[in-house]
Design an enzyme around this catalytic site. Structure first.
Site, PDB file in Angstrom:
ATOM      1  N   HIS A 119     -14.891   8.132   6.575  1.00 49.21           N
ATOM      2  CA  HIS A 119     -13.469   7.707   6.843  1.00 49.21           C
ATOM      3  C   HIS A 119     -12.723   8.954   6.990  1.00 49.21           C
ATOM      4  O   HIS A 119     -12.475   9.814   6.217  1.00 49.21           O
ATOM      5  CB  HIS A 119     -12.824   6.920   5.563  1.00 49.21           C
ATOM      6  CG  HIS A 119     -11.410   6.555   5.563  1.00 49.21           C
ATOM      7  ND1 HIS A 119     -10.994   5.279   5.478  1.00 49.21           N
ATOM      8  CD2 HIS A 119     -10.369   7.542   5.333  1.00 49.21           C
ATOM      9  CE1 HIS A 119      -9.607   5.427   5.519  1.00 49.21           C
ATOM     10  NE2 HIS A 119      -9.428   6.541   5.560  1.00 49.21           N
ATOM     11  N   LEU A 120     -12.474   9.074   8.288  1.00 49.04           N
ATOM     12  CA  LEU A 120     -11.674  10.377   8.812  1.00 49.04           C
ATOM     13  C   LEU A 120     -10.173  10.409   9.121  1.00 49.04           C
ATOM     14  O   LEU A 120      -9.876   9.570  10.157  1.00 49.04           O
ATOM     15  CB  LEU A 120     -12.154  11.079   9.985  1.00 49.04           C
ATOM     16  CG  LEU A 120     -14.188  11.071   9.602  1.00 49.04           C
ATOM     17  CD1 LEU A 120     -14.865  11.851  10.743  1.00 49.04           C
ATOM     18  CD2 LEU A 120     -14.430  12.190   8.339  1.00 49.04           C
ATOM     19  N   GLY A 121      -9.311  10.713   8.404  1.00 46.00           N
ATOM     20  CA  GLY A 121      -7.870  10.549   8.850  1.00 46.00           C
ATOM     21  C   GLY A 121      -7.294  11.686   8.181  1.00 46.00           C
ATOM     22  O   GLY A 121      -7.796  12.979   7.867  1.00 46.00           O
ATOM     23  N   HIS A 133     -11.216   5.998  -1.233  1.00 46.98           N
ATOM     24  CA  HIS A 133     -11.263   5.335   0.095  1.00 46.98           C
ATOM     25  C   HIS A 133     -12.046   4.289  -0.246  1.00 46.98           C
ATOM     26  O   HIS A 133     -12.903   3.724   0.746  1.00 46.98           O
ATOM     27  CB  HIS A 133     -11.710   6.343   1.224  1.00 46.98           C
ATOM     28  CG  HIS A 133     -10.785   7.118   1.638  1.00 46.98           C
ATOM     29  ND1 HIS A 133     -11.209   8.654   1.890  1.00 46.98           N
ATOM     30  CD2 HIS A 133      -9.359   7.297   1.830  1.00 46.98           C
ATOM     31  CE1 HIS A 133     -10.095   9.119   2.149  1.00 46.98           C
ATOM     32  NE2 HIS A 133      -8.961   8.456   2.176  1.00 46.98           N
ATOM     33  N   ILE A 143      -8.680   9.369  12.484  1.00 47.99           N
ATOM     34  CA  ILE A 143      -9.547  10.379  13.607  1.00 47.99           C
ATOM     35  C   ILE A 143     -10.882   9.991  13.824  1.00 47.99           C
ATOM     36  O   ILE A 143     -11.259  10.077  14.954  1.00 47.99           O
ATOM     37  CB  ILE A 143      -9.763  11.891  12.779  1.00 47.99           C
ATOM     38  CG1 ILE A 143      -8.256  12.379  12.421  1.00 47.99           C
ATOM     39  CG2 ILE A 143     -10.393  12.732  13.438  1.00 47.99           C
ATOM     40  CD1 ILE A 143      -8.412  13.846  11.622  1.00 47.99           C
ATOM     41  N   GLY A 144     -11.610   9.554  12.811  1.00 49.17           N
ATOM     42  CA  GLY A 144     -13.118   8.946  12.975  1.00 49.17           C
ATOM     43  C   GLY A 144     -12.959   7.812  14.185  1.00 49.17           C
ATOM     44  O   GLY A 144     -14.037   7.748  15.047  1.00 49.17           O
ATOM     45  N   ARG A 175      -2.698  -1.824  -3.499  1.00 47.55           N
ATOM     46  CA  ARG A 175      -3.733  -0.969  -3.673  1.00 47.55           C
ATOM     47  C   ARG A 175      -3.157   0.116  -4.528  1.00 47.55           C
ATOM     48  O   ARG A 175      -2.264   0.798  -4.717  1.00 47.55           O
ATOM     49  CB  ARG A 175      -3.636  -0.208  -2.178  1.00 47.55           C
ATOM     50  CG  ARG A 175      -4.459   0.951  -2.264  1.00 47.55           C
ATOM     51  CD  ARG A 175      -4.476   1.774  -0.908  1.00 47.55           C
ATOM     52  NE  ARG A 175      -5.403   3.001  -0.697  1.00 47.55           N
ATOM     53  CZ  ARG A 175      -4.728   4.362  -0.516  1.00 47.55           C
ATOM     54  NH1 ARG A 175      -3.669   4.254  -0.229  1.00 47.55           N
ATOM     55  NH2 ARG A 175      -5.668   5.418  -0.447  1.00 47.55           N
ATOM     56  N   GLU A 181      -7.947  -1.852   5.201  1.00 43.08           N
ATOM     57  CA  GLU A 181      -7.746  -1.963   3.634  1.00 43.08           C
ATOM     58  C   GLU A 181      -6.906  -3.202   3.086  1.00 43.08           C
ATOM     59  O   GLU A 181      -7.444  -4.051   2.197  1.00 43.08           O
ATOM     60  CB  GLU A 181      -7.030  -0.750   3.135  1.00 43.08           C
ATOM     61  CG  GLU A 181      -7.982   0.604   3.241  1.00 43.08           C
ATOM     62  CD  GLU A 181      -7.185   1.869   3.069  1.00 43.08           C
ATOM     63  OE1 GLU A 181      -7.612   3.002   2.852  1.00 43.08           O
ATOM     64  OE2 GLU A 181      -5.949   1.866   3.229  1.00 43.08           O
ATOM     65  N   LYS A 215       3.196   0.786   3.240  1.00 41.92           N
ATOM     66  CA  LYS A 215       2.924  -0.134   4.055  1.00 41.92           C
ATOM     67  C   LYS A 215       2.828  -1.605   3.324  1.00 41.92           C
ATOM     68  O   LYS A 215       2.456  -1.968   2.194  1.00 41.92           O
ATOM     69  CB  LYS A 215       1.509  -0.025   4.800  1.00 41.92           C
ATOM     70  CG  LYS A 215       1.248   1.482   5.323  1.00 41.92           C
ATOM     71  CD  LYS A 215      -0.243   1.653   5.529  1.00 41.92           C
ATOM     72  CE  LYS A 215      -0.420   2.915   6.233  1.00 41.92           C
ATOM     73  NZ  LYS A 215      -1.724   3.345   6.585  1.00 41.92           N
ATOM     74  N   ASN A 259       0.747  -1.316   0.042  1.00 39.49           N
ATOM     75  CA  ASN A 259       0.026  -0.144   0.118  1.00 39.49           C
ATOM     76  C   ASN A 259       1.013   1.243  -0.124  1.00 39.49           C
ATOM     77  O   ASN A 259       1.537   1.614   1.043  1.00 39.49           O
ATOM     78  CB  ASN A 259      -0.936  -0.163   1.326  1.00 39.49           C
ATOM     79  CG  ASN A 259      -1.792   1.061   1.234  1.00 39.49           C
ATOM     80  OD1 ASN A 259      -1.741   2.217   0.425  1.00 39.49           O
ATOM     81  ND2 ASN A 259      -3.041   1.014   2.149  1.00 39.49           N
ATOM     82  N   GLY A 306      -6.308  11.966   5.376  1.00 38.81           N
ATOM     83  CA  GLY A 306      -7.344  12.089   4.232  1.00 38.81           C
ATOM     84  C   GLY A 306      -8.677  11.898   4.680  1.00 38.81           C
ATOM     85  O   GLY A 306      -8.789  10.688   5.322  1.00 38.81           O
ATOM     86  N   ARG A 308      -5.138  18.915   2.578  1.00 33.97           N
ATOM     87  CA  ARG A 308      -6.051  19.118   1.319  1.00 33.97           C
ATOM     88  C   ARG A 308      -7.146  20.059   1.798  1.00 33.97           C
ATOM     89  O   ARG A 308      -7.832  19.921   2.783  1.00 33.97           O
ATOM     90  CB  ARG A 308      -6.538  17.875   0.907  1.00 33.97           C
ATOM     91  CG  ARG A 308      -5.487  16.797   0.392  1.00 33.97           C
ATOM     92  CD  ARG A 308      -5.980  15.439  -0.081  1.00 33.97           C
ATOM     93  NE  ARG A 308      -5.065  14.493  -0.516  1.00 33.97           N
ATOM     94  CZ  ARG A 308      -5.278  13.304  -0.352  1.00 33.97           C
ATOM     95  NH1 ARG A 308      -6.395  12.783   0.004  1.00 33.97           N
ATOM     96  NH2 ARG A 308      -4.284  12.462  -0.693  1.00 33.97           N
TER      97      ARG A 308
END
Length: 400
Positions: free
Chosen positions: A204-206, A176, A327-328, A88, A377, A18, A11, A208, A237
């Protein structure tokens, strides 16, 4: 780890690569994971789960970082039968809409798609080629982040610009997708098929960040569009902004297209608003004394709340809301602030459950199930690689 068949997943991101190894059984079992982090920084590190991080020589590019990852992966694979390598790939364009085996035709097609995603695709193609050199006899499988969203309704895909651009691939793609595939599968596993067919909003909160709306198990809309820079504000972003800004800054500050693109992707979002950090943990720690940090956090939560409301209108209500990403899944304060004031949609968060990081943070009698769900993922990539190498998955009809 000896004797077992294993699948390697790779990834590649903007500053890290990763990897993970899975025992190829049902269900898949993760046996090791790691990453090279801080690519291009002064202090890159190799991390392998369960071991102290190892400082490595300054790694200024993804080619050398990829080689480090592959050397470590090869060391971990020693004594095992490697049966597939899964990758990915962030952008599949309008052509690649499901996982598939990688061959020369696909690599050529991905190179042609590079203008769609010049940040990720060149890095990912280079990593695929390095893996093919390292493991020349092992099947390689590509999994596309954009594929999850390809069945969105046409109205959600079209950009309101001259229509001929749509035929040239200038549409809303969404990203995502591997994360959303995993989360939707977990909803079905935990709550049953009926819940997975309900009205679901996934956040999906990170660094990105994006949201997706799903109904009847199919994507309906998503916050990101033609590029991953659109949607809600993120770590660096900008999210959605007025396109007239590009022309304005070109006139007033002579900012070039390349400079504007760099600003929108790497100098904006939480970092741009706070002028100090793209890390939500640092901003939350500083917000009481730094109004810039407070503005950044507020803007992030405000935009996510707006998008949840918009998706509720699209879906005709919400049955489940899922928080994921770094984050989420790990920041109760953000979940609470996003959900505050959404009681009119049936979204209520139990303060104690939320603070404790419970899997379900809504009250038992809540109209909307609010879940906290770490994503994975890599396991989605590994499943696709296993299925394709076993001949289980339906082959792609794409003809690049």
């Amino acid at each position: 780890m000896t004797g077992a068949g294993v699948i390697l997943t790779l990834n590649g991101g903007s500053s890290s690569i990763k990897f993970a190894l899975f025992a190829a059984q049902t269900p898949l079992v993760r046996v090791v994971s790691g990453a090279v982090e801080g690519i291009g920084s002064a202090n890159p590190q190799l991390r392998v789960a369960g071991k102290p991080a190892t400082a490595i020589a300054a790694t200024s590019d993804h080619d050398s970082a990829g080689e480090l990852v592959l050397v470590e992966a090869e060391r971990q694979v020693a004594g095992c039968k490697l049966i597939a390598v899964g990758h990915r790939i962030v952008h599949g364009g309008p052509v690649f809409v499901r996982p598939q085996r990688i061959g020369p035709a696909m690599l050529a097609a991905l190179r042609r798609l590079r203008p769609l995603d010049p940040e990720h695709l060149p890095v990912e193609v280079a990593l695929v080629m390095a893996a093919m050199r390292r493991f020349p006899d092992i099947p390689q499988v590509a999994c596309f982040d954009t594929a999850f969203h390809h069945t969105m309704p046409r109205v959600a895909k079209l950009l309101p610009i001259p229509l001929h651009y749509a035929s040239e691939g200038v549409i809303r793609y969404g990203f995502h997708g591997l994360s959303y595939t995993y989360l939707l599968g977990e909803v079905e596993r935990l709550d049953g098929a009926a819940a997975a067919r309900g009205r679901i909003v996934m956040a999906h909160l990170g660094s990105g960040a994006s949201l997706a709306a799903v109904y009847d198990g199919k994507p309906v809309d998503t916050s990101m569009g033609f590029t991953p820079a659109s949607g809600v504000p993120m770590g660096t972003r900008c999210g959605d902004i007025d396109p007239g800004l590009a022309a304005y800054l070109a006139r007033t500050e002579t900012i070039s297209t390349a400079a504007f693109d760099h600003m929108a992707n790497f100098e904006s979002g939480l970092l741009g608003l706070s002028e100090t950090s793209a890390d939500m943990r640092e901003l939350l720690a500083r917000e009481a004394t730094d109004p810039r940090a407070a503005d950044a956090v507020l803007s992030f939560c405000y935009a996510i709340k707006q998008r949840i409301g918009a998706f509720a209108a699209t879906l005709g209500g919400i049955d489940s809301l899922i928080f994921s990403g770094g984050i989420g899944a790990n920041t109760p304060a953000i979940r609470a602030r996003v959900c505050d004031g959404l009681g009119f949609l049936g979204i209520v968060v139990d303060a104690r459950r939320n603070a404790d990081g419970a899997a379900i943070v809504s009250p038992d009698a809540g109209a909307v199930v609010v879940r906290v769900m770490p994503t994975d993922e890599e396991v989605v990539i590994a499943r696709a690689a296993r299925d394709l190498t076993d001949g289980v998955a339906e082959p792609s009809t794409a003809t690049p």
